[in-house]
Design a protein around this motif. Structure first.
Motif, PDB file in Angstrom:
ATOM      1  N   PHE A 187     -13.974 -30.389   3.803  1.00 17.07           N
ATOM      2  CA  PHE A 187     -12.928 -29.714   4.570  1.00 17.07           C
ATOM      3  C   PHE A 187     -13.400 -29.387   5.987  1.00 17.07           C
ATOM      4  N   VAL A 188     -14.616 -28.802   6.090  1.00 17.28           N
ATOM      5  CA  VAL A 188     -15.156 -28.447   7.411  1.00 17.28           C
ATOM      6  C   VAL A 188     -15.336 -29.712   8.264  1.00 17.28           C
ATOM      7  N   THR A 189     -15.819 -30.799   7.638  1.00 18.62           N
ATOM      8  CA  THR A 189     -15.946 -32.078   8.353  1.00 18.62           C
ATOM      9  C   THR A 189     -14.582 -32.538   8.863  1.00 18.62           C
ATOM     10  N   MET A 233     -14.308 -48.260  21.450  1.00 21.34           N
ATOM     11  CA  MET A 233     -14.052 -46.830  21.196  1.00 21.34           C
ATOM     12  C   MET A 233     -12.911 -46.656  20.204  1.00 21.34           C
ATOM     13  N   LEU A 234     -13.015 -45.610  19.412  1.00 20.52           N
ATOM     14  CA  LEU A 234     -11.995 -45.338  18.405  1.00 20.52           C
ATOM     15  C   LEU A 234     -10.697 -44.886  19.070  1.00 20.52           C
ATOM     16  N   SER A 235      -9.578 -45.389  18.574  1.00 17.91           N
ATOM     17  CA  SER A 235      -8.311 -44.852  19.065  1.00 17.91           C
ATOM     18  C   SER A 235      -8.086 -43.494  18.409  1.00 17.91           C
ATOM     19  N   SER A 236      -7.319 -42.642  19.087  1.00 19.28           N
ATOM     20  CA  SER A 236      -7.079 -41.306  18.528  1.00 19.28           C
ATOM     21  C   SER A 236      -6.361 -41.398  17.188  1.00 19.28           C
ATOM     22  N   GLU A 237      -5.559 -42.459  16.995  1.00 19.82           N
ATOM     23  CA  GLU A 237      -4.848 -42.598  15.720  1.00 19.82           C
ATOM     24  C   GLU A 237      -5.821 -42.772  14.550  1.00 19.82           C
ATOM     25  N   VAL A 238      -6.865 -43.592  14.770  1.00 14.63           N
ATOM     26  CA  VAL A 238      -7.869 -43.800  13.723  1.00 14.63           C
ATOM     27  C   VAL A 238      -8.594 -42.482  13.423  1.00 14.63           C
ATOM     28  N   VAL A 239      -8.913 -41.733  14.491  1.00 16.50           N
ATOM     29  CA  VAL A 239      -9.561 -40.429  14.311  1.00 16.50           C
ATOM     30  C   VAL A 239      -8.660 -39.513  13.464  1.00 16.50           C
ATOM     31  N   GLY A 240      -7.362 -39.538  13.735  1.00 16.09           N
ATOM     32  CA  GLY A 240      -6.411 -38.730  12.962  1.00 16.09           C
ATOM     33  C   GLY A 240      -6.391 -39.120  11.491  1.00 16.09           C
ATOM     34  N   TYR A 241      -6.418 -40.422  11.204  1.00 15.59           N
ATOM     35  CA  TYR A 241      -6.429 -40.872   9.801  1.00 15.59           C
ATOM     36  C   TYR A 241      -7.691 -40.410   9.086  1.00 15.59           C
ATOM     37  N   ILE A 242      -8.833 -40.505   9.793  1.00 17.33           N
ATOM     38  CA  ILE A 242     -10.100 -40.084   9.176  1.00 17.33           C
ATOM     39  C   ILE A 242     -10.060 -38.575   8.895  1.00 17.33           C
ATOM     40  N   ALA A 243      -9.553 -37.800   9.870  1.00 14.51           N
ATOM     41  CA  ALA A 243      -9.445 -36.347   9.690  1.00 14.51           C
ATOM     42  C   ALA A 243      -8.541 -36.023   8.505  1.00 14.51           C
ATOM     43  N   ALA A 244      -7.386 -36.708   8.422  1.00 16.69           N
ATOM     44  CA  ALA A 244      -6.431 -36.450   7.335  1.00 16.69           C
ATOM     45  C   ALA A 244      -7.053 -36.801   5.983  1.00 16.69           C
ATOM     46  N   PHE A 245      -7.825 -37.885   5.942  1.00 17.35           N
ATOM     47  CA  PHE A 245      -8.497 -38.269   4.705  1.00 17.35           C
ATOM     48  C   PHE A 245      -9.398 -37.142   4.221  1.00 17.35           C
ATOM     49  N   PHE A 246     -10.234 -36.609   5.141  1.00 10.00           N
ATOM     50  CA  PHE A 246     -11.191 -35.564   4.751  1.00 10.00           C
ATOM     51  C   PHE A 246     -10.491 -34.284   4.309  1.00 10.00           C
ATOM     52  N   THR A 247      -9.531 -33.796   5.102  1.00  7.31           N
ATOM     53  CA  THR A 247      -8.922 -32.498   4.746  1.00  7.31           C
ATOM     54  C   THR A 247      -8.063 -32.630   3.490  1.00  7.31           C
ATOM     55  N   THR A 248      -7.428 -33.803   3.297  1.00  6.31           N
ATOM     56  CA  THR A 248      -6.597 -33.979   2.099  1.00  6.31           C
ATOM     57  C   THR A 248      -7.460 -34.062   0.845  1.00  6.31           C
ATOM     58  N   PHE A 249      -8.444 -34.969   0.854  1.00  3.73           N
ATOM     59  CA  PHE A 249      -9.204 -35.201  -0.379  1.00  3.73           C
ATOM     60  C   PHE A 249     -10.280 -34.156  -0.627  1.00  3.73           C
ATOM     61  N   SER A 250     -10.516 -33.263   0.354  1.00  2.66           N
ATOM     62  CA  SER A 250     -11.467 -32.173   0.105  1.00  2.66           C
ATOM     63  C   SER A 250     -11.004 -31.315  -1.071  1.00  2.66           C
ATOM     64  N   PHE A 251      -9.698 -31.264  -1.317  1.00  2.00           N
ATOM     65  CA  PHE A 251      -9.212 -30.422  -2.404  1.00  2.00           C
ATOM     66  C   PHE A 251      -9.408 -31.050  -3.783  1.00  2.00           C
ATOM     67  N   ALA A 252      -9.775 -32.335  -3.821  1.00  2.11           N
ATOM     68  CA  ALA A 252     -10.003 -32.980  -5.125  1.00  2.11           C
ATOM     69  C   ALA A 252     -11.195 -32.358  -5.864  1.00  2.11           C
ATOM     70  N   PRO A 253     -12.400 -32.238  -5.224  1.00  2.00           N
ATOM     71  CA  PRO A 253     -13.509 -31.626  -5.976  1.00  2.00           C
ATOM     72  C   PRO A 253     -13.226 -30.183  -6.394  1.00  2.00           C
ATOM     73  N   GLN A 254     -12.479 -29.434  -5.541  1.00  2.00           N
ATOM     74  CA  GLN A 254     -12.137 -28.048  -5.925  1.00  2.00           C
ATOM     75  C   GLN A 254     -11.196 -28.041  -7.128  1.00  2.00           C
ATOM     76  N   ALA A 255     -10.208 -28.938  -7.116  1.00  2.42           N
ATOM     77  CA  ALA A 255      -9.259 -28.994  -8.239  1.00  2.42           C
ATOM     78  C   ALA A 255      -9.978 -29.372  -9.530  1.00  2.42           C
ATOM     79  N   PHE A 256     -10.882 -30.362  -9.462  1.00  5.06           N
ATOM     80  CA  PHE A 256     -11.620 -30.768 -10.675  1.00  5.06           C
ATOM     81  C   PHE A 256     -12.496 -29.618 -11.170  1.00  5.06           C
ATOM     82  N   LEU A 257     -13.212 -28.958 -10.228  1.00  2.00           N
ATOM     83  CA  LEU A 257     -14.090 -27.843 -10.612  1.00  2.00           C
ATOM     84  C   LEU A 257     -13.283 -26.731 -11.284  1.00  2.00           C
ATOM     85  N   THR A 258     -12.141 -26.392 -10.680  1.00  2.00           N
ATOM     86  CA  THR A 258     -11.336 -25.273 -11.178  1.00  2.00           C
ATOM     87  C   THR A 258     -10.718 -25.596 -12.536  1.00  2.00           C
ATOM     88  N   LEU A 259     -10.249 -26.841 -12.712  1.00  2.00           N
ATOM     89  CA  LEU A 259      -9.630 -27.196 -13.988  1.00  2.00           C
ATOM     90  C   LEU A 259     -10.687 -27.341 -15.082  1.00  2.00           C
TER      91      LEU A 259
END
Lengths: 92, 92
Positions: B43-45, A1-27
């Motif tokens: 982001f939603v993920t 089973m996944l430790s909660s810490e690993v789940v936190g890293y995966i969540a942080a990866f998604f919410t952080t890098f989700s802004f990359a496609p928006q930044a590229f699209l906007t620029l």
């Protein structure tokens, strides 16, 4: 089973890098008409406060994730303010 | 001096409720042309995974903040997918 810490890293990866496609699209398109100025103002403020929180707690994962998010979200906010000031936005 | 916990609550308030003006703007105008599908999908993920993280750690502040963010970000993603599928987006 996944430790909660690993789940936190995966969540942080998604919410952080989700802004990359928006930044590229906007620029690339310079189109900010559908982006909310209120959202990006509040979001950048909040992420900057998360950065302070991470520093106070000496939690470098929080500092790094929010530092990256800030670097991606600030150019989006900057483009939004630029377009708003210069009247570049298409009417909705 | 502010305790780091108070700083965390203030940060969570800003990043969570920043999606309210974007959700209202998107539902009112139905314009999603400048919104990145990649961003809202990731982001939603990510926020859903933060919700799992909060539940695993029994941290109800994290659960509540991410639950609210999810409720605000999901309609934005839904409108984006709807417009993309039905060809409602203006060319950039």
């Amino acid at each position: 089973m996944l430790s909660s810490e690993v789940v936190g890293y995966i969540a942080a990866f998604f919410t952080t890098f989700s802004f990359a496609p928006q930044a590229f699209l906007t620029l690339r398109t310079r189109d900010t008409s559908a982006l909310s100025l209120g959202m990006y103002s509040m979001f950048v403020t909040g992420v900057a406060i998360w950065l302070v929180y991470g520093a106070l707690k000496a939690d470098w994962i929080i500092v790094m994730a929010n530092g990256l998010t800030l670097m991606l979200a600030m150019p989006i906010l900057g483009m939004k303010i630029y377009n708003r000031l210069w009247g570049n936005e298409r009417p909705l």
